[in-house]
Design a protein around this motif. Structure first.
Motif: not given
Length: 284
Positions: A78-99
């Motif tokens: 399988g494949y895991s998220l890299s630390e870079q990807a986790r950071g991108i997704l975490d940042e994206g949550d703030q914008r996508i779900f309630g900025r």
């Protein structure tokens, strides 16, 4: 999240296999330790009508970009998220779900920057990050955004080691009418209005189907929600969140956001059940 994913130029970004994979990992992988087996990911993509070769090709591209890392869990590949990807997704949550949307009284944030020609790649990264944050272009080296973005801007500039190139200034403008006219020059509001309209055209019928009681099962909820979120998630990054007074009178961004929120409310739970059933509860 770039556009170089191997799709044709005519193909909408939101239907590209790589975009679906990013959405799936953002929704379901983080709670499973960031890992999804290859077989489960292929099954989930099949539900979205993406064949196995296309899915594997998209996975390979994400791996080459450093967003996915190959791992075996319990003997399963399988494949895991890299630390870079986790950071991108975490940042994206703030914008996508309630900025939040700015208010006119908030004022403005100016970013004034100069990057030496010898560091042109950093200039490209800086412009990309400012655009991602919602800044509009006033002039070469002078960008503008609602003032409430100061903290987020400072954090992003620090994270990408860009702070040394940029001076940030709080600013006010005394004539709202003039700002409304200028906003159309600083940001591509016409283009954004068109994108919001396309989202409404695509997903108003989807919501109507679920409201009417003609909905399907968990698999169809997964299909509809992943497609809706994949189409939606780039729009908050293009929208600067301007005060309503500065937006065109026929602005449809508010209606598009309400449509996405209702789809999210209706589809999140059944879509999650389907994804969990396919992933089989295996976590990293």
């Amino acid at each position: 999240m770039t556009t170089a994913d191997g799709a044709t130029e005519e193909e909408p970004r939101s239907t590209r296999p790589r975009a679906f994979i990013v959405t799936i990992y953002g929704l379901y992988a983080r709670e499973a330790g960031g890992w999804i087996s290859v077989s489960a990911l292929i099954q989930l993509m099949d539900r979205l009508k993406i064949d196995a070769p296309s899915a594997r090709s998209a996975i390979s591209r994400l791996k080459r970009r450093g967003l996915l890392e190959a791992r075996k869990v319990g003997g399963s590949a399988g494949y895991s998220l890299s630390e870079q990807a986790r950071g991108i997704l975490d940042e994206g949550d703030q914008r996508i779900f309630g900025r939040p949307r700015a208010e006119l009284a908030d004022g403005w944030l100016l970013a004034v920057f100069s990057v030496p020609e010898s560091q042109r790649q950093q200039r490209h990264v800086l412009r990309s990050r400012l655009s991602w944050l919602g800044f509009g272009t006033v002039a070469s080296g002078v960008w503008i955004a609602p003032r409430h973005l100061r903290r987020e801007t400072e954090e992003v500039l620090e994270r990408y080691e860009l702070s040394g190139f940029v001076d940030l200034f709080d600013a006010d403008y005394p004539a709202p009418g003039n700002v409304a006219e200028l906003a159309g020059r600083w940001w591509d509001l016409e283009g954004l209005q068109k994108l919001y309209g396309e989202f409404l055209d695509s997903f108003d019928p989807v919501l109507a189907r679920w409201v009417s009681g003609a909905e399907g099962g968990d698999g169809e909820a997964f299909d509809d929600y992943v497609r809706a979120l994949t189409a939606w998630r780039r729009l908050p990054f293009l929208d600067p969140g301007l005060p309503p007074e500065l937006l065109p009178g026929d602005w449809n961004g508010v209606r598009a956001a309400a449509l996405f929120d209702e789809l999210r409310g209706r589809l999140t739970e059944p879509a999650h059940r389907f994804a969990s059933s396919v992933m089989g509860g295996v976590t990293a």
